[in-house]
Design an enzyme around this catalytic site. Sequence first.
Site, PDB file in Angstrom:
ATOM      1  CD  GLU A   1      60.657  16.200 109.586  1.00  0.00           C
ATOM      2  OE1 GLU A   1      61.392  17.189 109.595  1.00  0.00           O
ATOM      3  OE2 GLU A   1      60.257  15.641 110.624  1.00  0.00           O
TER       4      GLU A   1
ATOM      5  CG  LEU B   1      63.139  19.331 113.925  1.00  0.00           C
ATOM      6  CD1 LEU B   1      62.955  18.930 115.378  1.00  0.00           C
ATOM      7  CD2 LEU B   1      64.578  19.127 113.509  1.00  0.00           C
TER       8      LEU B   1
ATOM      9  CE  LYS C   1      68.144  18.607 115.589  1.00  0.00           C
ATOM     10  NZ  LYS C   1      67.812  17.721 114.484  1.00  0.00           N
TER      11      LYS C   1
ATOM     12  CE1 TYR D   1      68.364  14.657 117.401  1.00  0.00           C
ATOM     13  CE2 TYR D   1      70.192  15.767 116.327  1.00  0.00           C
ATOM     14  CZ  TYR D   1      69.008  15.062 116.246  1.00  0.00           C
ATOM     15  OH  TYR D   1      68.465  14.779 115.030  1.00  0.00           O
TER      16      TYR D   1
HETATM   17  N1  PDD Z   1      68.851  17.275 111.241  1.00  0.00           N
HETATM   18  N2  PDD Z   1      63.960  17.393 110.025  1.00  0.00           N
HETATM   19  C1  PDD Z   1      64.672  16.438 110.646  1.00  0.00           C
HETATM   20  C2  PDD Z   1      64.031  15.123 110.915  1.00  0.00           C
HETATM   21  C3  PDD Z   1      65.995  16.709 111.030  1.00  0.00           C
HETATM   22  O1  PDD Z   1      66.708  15.766 111.684  1.00  0.00           O
HETATM   23  C4  PDD Z   1      66.576  17.974 110.738  1.00  0.00           C
HETATM   24  C5  PDD Z   1      67.980  18.320 111.146  1.00  0.00           C
HETATM   25  C6  PDD Z   1      65.787  18.936 110.072  1.00  0.00           C
HETATM   26  C7  PDD Z   1      66.312  20.308 109.761  1.00  0.00           C
HETATM   27  O2  PDD Z   1      66.497  21.074 110.933  1.00  0.00           O
HETATM   28  P1  PDD Z   1      67.545  22.254 110.981  1.00  0.00           P
HETATM   29  O3  PDD Z   1      67.215  23.149 109.813  1.00  0.00           O
HETATM   30  O4  PDD Z   1      67.282  22.872 112.284  1.00  0.00           O
HETATM   31  O5  PDD Z   1      68.912  21.647 110.858  1.00  0.00           O
HETATM   32  C8  PDD Z   1      64.479  18.603 109.745  1.00  0.00           C
HETATM   33  C9  PDD Z   1      70.153  17.484 111.803  1.00  0.00           C
HETATM   34  C10 PDD Z   1      71.032  18.317 110.940  1.00  0.00           C
HETATM   35  C11 PDD Z   1      70.736  16.135 112.197  1.00  0.00           C
HETATM   36  O6  PDD Z   1      70.013  15.382 112.837  1.00  0.00           O
HETATM   37  O7  PDD Z   1      71.896  15.864 111.900  1.00  0.00           O
END
Ligand code: PDD
Length: 291
Positions: free
Chosen positions: A181, A205, A149, A35
């Site tokens: 993270e 991620l 993801k 996703y």
């Molecule tokens: N989450 N790490 C994890 C585990 C995440 O699920 C996310 C993003 C990030 C940050 O990624 P980005 O900068 O590309 O949004 C880091 C999204 C927002 C979610 O699952 O809702």
Amino acid sequence: MSVYPIILTQSKFTHHDKLKYPFEERGLQFGDGIYEVIRIYHGNYYLLEEHVNRLFQSADAIKIQLPFNKEEITDLLYELLKKNEMNSDGKVYMQITRGSAPRDHVFPESVMPNIYAYVQDQPRNMTGMENGVHAITHRDIRWENCYIKSLNLLPNVMAKQTAKENGCYEAILHRDGVVTECSSSNVYMVKDGQIYTHPTTNNILHGCVRMAVERFTKDLSIPLIEEGFAVEDIRIADEIFLSSSTSEITPIIKVDNQQIADGKPGKITRQLQEAYELDANIKENRIKHTV
Ligand code: PDD
């Protein structure tokens, strides 16, 4: 948060009420899918190219053959905003699973991926970004391919729920004592004018906002060191902050009930928030530096 009526399913647009949910869906049975969550400001995508690139990397990693190229999906995603007359702050959730087939762990012989994407309103979390948020630390019990993801988010869900039950916004995850993270964001520590964050290995991620943060630090000549910091380092940090598409750049001012430095959002975090607003072309309702 309201969902806009027109949904992208496969390569077509359908009204939400007419959506047919596929049966024997591998995403539901095995979490066999991927996703993206893509930010929208004033009806425009932010960091779309980064998200599309990561979508293809995730699909490749779990051997899902996408039925479109990057240009085609980009066009469809723009069309989705247009059809919904979306012109405010929001996000698109896009999900792709291996498809629907009689349940068997082995990939089905011939199956089309199930694809959908929808638009939702998502106002900016001004309070969190202005005042800072609290976090807990939590063991990172996820698998070894967190750069994908994937839909398998149970450890993330459990960690975030524990954070909530402790009155906190996020859970800072650590593996063998090293911070990786957060449950749904990337995390950084500032010490003596330098930013530390976990390198982009399989264990985290590779956040799209993190990529933007890397750009901002170069422009601002702030050293960004891709080195995991220890859980114990959090206590002596000058600043801690997180980044994600929905939380942007948010200061963390308390971890495990212990205040970080003077308990106020730090100077470097503020500089990065400013750079973010500039980069995302956010004109109104900008972060007030009152704290
Ligand atoms: N989450 N790490 C994890 C585990 C995440 O699920 C996310 C993003 C990030 C940050 O990624 P980005 O900068 O590309 O949004 C880091 C999204 C927002 C979610 O699952 O809702």
